[in-house]
Design a protein around this motif. Structure first.
Motif, PDB file in Angstrom:
ATOM      1  N   LYS A 187    -128.805  11.072   3.972  1.00 15.05           N
ATOM      2  CA  LYS A 187    -129.833  11.414   2.976  1.00 15.05           C
ATOM      3  C   LYS A 187    -129.306  12.434   1.966  1.00 15.05           C
ATOM      4  N   GLU A 188    -128.483  13.361   2.429  1.00 13.92           N
ATOM      5  CA  GLU A 188    -127.907  14.351   1.520  1.00 13.92           C
ATOM      6  C   GLU A 188    -126.950  13.688   0.519  1.00 13.92           C
ATOM      7  N   ILE A 189    -126.199  12.707   0.973  1.00 10.48           N
ATOM      8  CA  ILE A 189    -125.313  11.948   0.084  1.00 10.48           C
ATOM      9  C   ILE A 189    -126.144  11.174  -0.938  1.00 10.48           C
ATOM     10  N   GLN A 190    -127.264  10.596  -0.495  1.00  9.95           N
ATOM     11  CA  GLN A 190    -128.144   9.874  -1.414  1.00  9.95           C
ATOM     12  C   GLN A 190    -128.649  10.803  -2.507  1.00  9.95           C
ATOM     13  N   GLN A 191    -129.015  12.025  -2.144  1.00 11.30           N
ATOM     14  CA  GLN A 191    -129.504  12.984  -3.134  1.00 11.30           C
ATOM     15  C   GLN A 191    -128.404  13.353  -4.143  1.00 11.30           C
ATOM     16  N   LEU A 192    -127.164  13.504  -3.650  1.00 18.44           N
ATOM     17  CA  LEU A 192    -126.064  13.842  -4.550  1.00 18.44           C
ATOM     18  C   LEU A 192    -125.758  12.699  -5.521  1.00 18.44           C
ATOM     19  N   LEU A 193    -125.935  11.472  -5.054  1.00 22.34           N
ATOM     20  CA  LEU A 193    -125.625  10.311  -5.894  1.00 22.34           C
ATOM     21  C   LEU A 193    -126.820   9.813  -6.702  1.00 22.34           C
ATOM     22  N   LYS A 194    -127.967  10.474  -6.552  1.00 27.21           N
ATOM     23  CA  LYS A 194    -129.197  10.007  -7.200  1.00 27.21           C
ATOM     24  C   LYS A 194    -129.078   9.984  -8.719  1.00 27.21           C
ATOM     25  N   ASN A 195    -128.466  10.979  -9.312  1.00 29.69           N
ATOM     26  CA  ASN A 195    -128.409  11.084 -10.771  1.00 29.69           C
ATOM     27  C   ASN A 195    -127.065  10.661 -11.359  1.00 29.69           C
ATOM     28  N   ILE A 196    -126.253   9.971 -10.577  1.00 29.25           N
ATOM     29  CA  ILE A 196    -124.955   9.536 -11.084  1.00 29.25           C
ATOM     30  C   ILE A 196    -125.161   8.386 -12.070  1.00 29.25           C
ATOM     31  N   ASP A 197    -124.376   8.378 -13.128  1.00 27.63           N
ATOM     32  CA  ASP A 197    -124.524   7.383 -14.182  1.00 27.63           C
ATOM     33  C   ASP A 197    -123.526   6.249 -13.971  1.00 27.63           C
ATOM     34  N   ILE A 198    -123.940   5.255 -13.183  1.00 31.19           N
ATOM     35  CA  ILE A 198    -123.107   4.080 -12.940  1.00 31.19           C
ATOM     36  C   ILE A 198    -123.917   2.839 -13.290  1.00 31.19           C
ATOM     37  N   GLU A 199    -123.366   2.022 -14.165  1.00 31.04           N
ATOM     38  CA  GLU A 199    -124.005   0.756 -14.510  1.00 31.04           C
ATOM     39  C   GLU A 199    -123.200  -0.365 -13.857  1.00 31.04           C
ATOM     40  N   VAL A 200    -123.857  -1.100 -12.965  1.00 25.80           N
ATOM     41  CA  VAL A 200    -123.199  -2.228 -12.305  1.00 25.80           C
ATOM     42  C   VAL A 200    -123.967  -3.503 -12.617  1.00 25.80           C
ATOM     43  N   LYS A 201    -123.238  -4.606 -12.777  1.00 22.13           N
ATOM     44  CA  LYS A 201    -123.852  -5.886 -13.103  1.00 22.13           C
ATOM     45  C   LYS A 201    -124.375  -6.588 -11.868  1.00 22.13           C
ATOM     46  N   LYS A 254    -114.932  -2.941  -4.638  1.00 26.03           N
ATOM     47  CA  LYS A 254    -114.387  -3.949  -5.545  1.00 26.03           C
ATOM     48  C   LYS A 254    -114.499  -3.477  -6.985  1.00 26.03           C
ATOM     49  N   ASN A 255    -115.497  -2.651  -7.268  1.00 28.19           N
ATOM     50  CA  ASN A 255    -115.706  -2.107  -8.601  1.00 28.19           C
ATOM     51  C   ASN A 255    -114.960  -0.766  -8.690  1.00 28.19           C
ATOM     52  N   VAL A 256    -113.815  -0.762  -9.350  1.00 29.29           N
ATOM     53  CA  VAL A 256    -112.953   0.422  -9.414  1.00 29.29           C
ATOM     54  C   VAL A 256    -113.642   1.572 -10.135  1.00 29.29           C
ATOM     55  N   GLU A 257    -114.342   1.283 -11.213  1.00 32.02           N
ATOM     56  CA  GLU A 257    -115.022   2.323 -11.985  1.00 32.02           C
ATOM     57  C   GLU A 257    -116.086   3.024 -11.136  1.00 32.02           C
ATOM     58  N   ALA A 258    -116.857   2.249 -10.391  1.00 32.59           N
ATOM     59  CA  ALA A 258    -117.882   2.830  -9.531  1.00 32.59           C
ATOM     60  C   ALA A 258    -117.240   3.697  -8.456  1.00 32.59           C
ATOM     61  N   GLY A 259    -116.135   3.244  -7.880  1.00 36.82           N
ATOM     62  CA  GLY A 259    -115.435   4.022  -6.867  1.00 36.82           C
ATOM     63  C   GLY A 259    -114.943   5.345  -7.397  1.00 36.82           C
ATOM     64  N   GLU A 260    -114.398   5.340  -8.608  1.00 38.67           N
ATOM     65  CA  GLU A 260    -113.907   6.575  -9.221  1.00 38.67           C
ATOM     66  C   GLU A 260    -115.050   7.552  -9.505  1.00 38.67           C
ATOM     67  N   LYS A 261    -116.180   7.035  -9.989  1.00 32.80           N
ATOM     68  CA  LYS A 261    -117.318   7.914 -10.276  1.00 32.80           C
ATOM     69  C   LYS A 261    -117.920   8.489  -9.001  1.00 32.80           C
ATOM     70  N   ILE A 262    -117.976   7.692  -7.941  1.00 33.35           N
ATOM     71  CA  ILE A 262    -118.480   8.196  -6.658  1.00 33.35           C
ATOM     72  C   ILE A 262    -117.583   9.312  -6.151  1.00 33.35           C
ATOM     73  N   LYS A 263    -116.280   9.092  -6.226  1.00 34.27           N
ATOM     74  CA  LYS A 263    -115.335  10.112  -5.758  1.00 34.27           C
ATOM     75  C   LYS A 263    -115.468  11.392  -6.579  1.00 34.27           C
ATOM     76  N   LYS A 264    -115.566  11.251  -7.893  1.00 36.22           N
ATOM     77  CA  LYS A 264    -115.690  12.420  -8.770  1.00 36.22           C
ATOM     78  C   LYS A 264    -116.984  13.178  -8.491  1.00 36.22           C
ATOM     79  N   CYS A 265    -118.057  12.448  -8.213  1.00 36.21           N
ATOM     80  CA  CYS A 265    -119.357  13.069  -7.968  1.00 36.21           C
ATOM     81  C   CYS A 265    -119.407  13.810  -6.630  1.00 36.21           C
TER      82      CYS A 265
END
Length: 110
Positions: free
Chosen positions: A35-49, A74-85
């Protein structure tokens, strides 16, 4: 010659099966940590198709800050943003200090 090839194939198959079945050093996480991880990722700006699943492996330093070791996606951009966040974020949840690393799946919905 055919027997030698057959024996080598069987040996390679056995070794691959044993390596796949070996336990990993990371452990599943607690509900509070998820749940804490969900809160940290709640406002991340990732657009996935399409829906994306990423597998995250983290460990913690002495300050209880996350060190992201691996983000498998599989989505490299999403992986990088998750790691950065998530990298170097301090968490409040107390986890088992004897564990080296933790793994958890992250699902991003389109």
């Amino acid at each position: 010659m055919k027997t030698l090839k057959l024996v080598l194939f069987a040996l390679a198959l056995s070794a691959g099966t044993l390596l796949h079945a070996a336990p990993k050093k990371s452990t599943e996480t607690s509900v509070a940590f998820n749940k804490e991880i969900q809160q940290l990722l709640k406002n991340i700006d990732i657009e996935v198709k399409e829906d994306v699943t990423a597998y995250l492996i983290v460990r913690f330093n002495c300050k209880n800050e996350m060190e992201v070791l691996y983000v498998g996606s599989k989505n490299v951009e999403a992986g990088e943003k998750i790691k950065k966040c998530l990298n170097n974020k301090q968490i409040k949840t107390v986890l088992d200090s004897s564990e080296e690393s933790y793994k958890l799946p992250i699902r991003l919905k389109a």
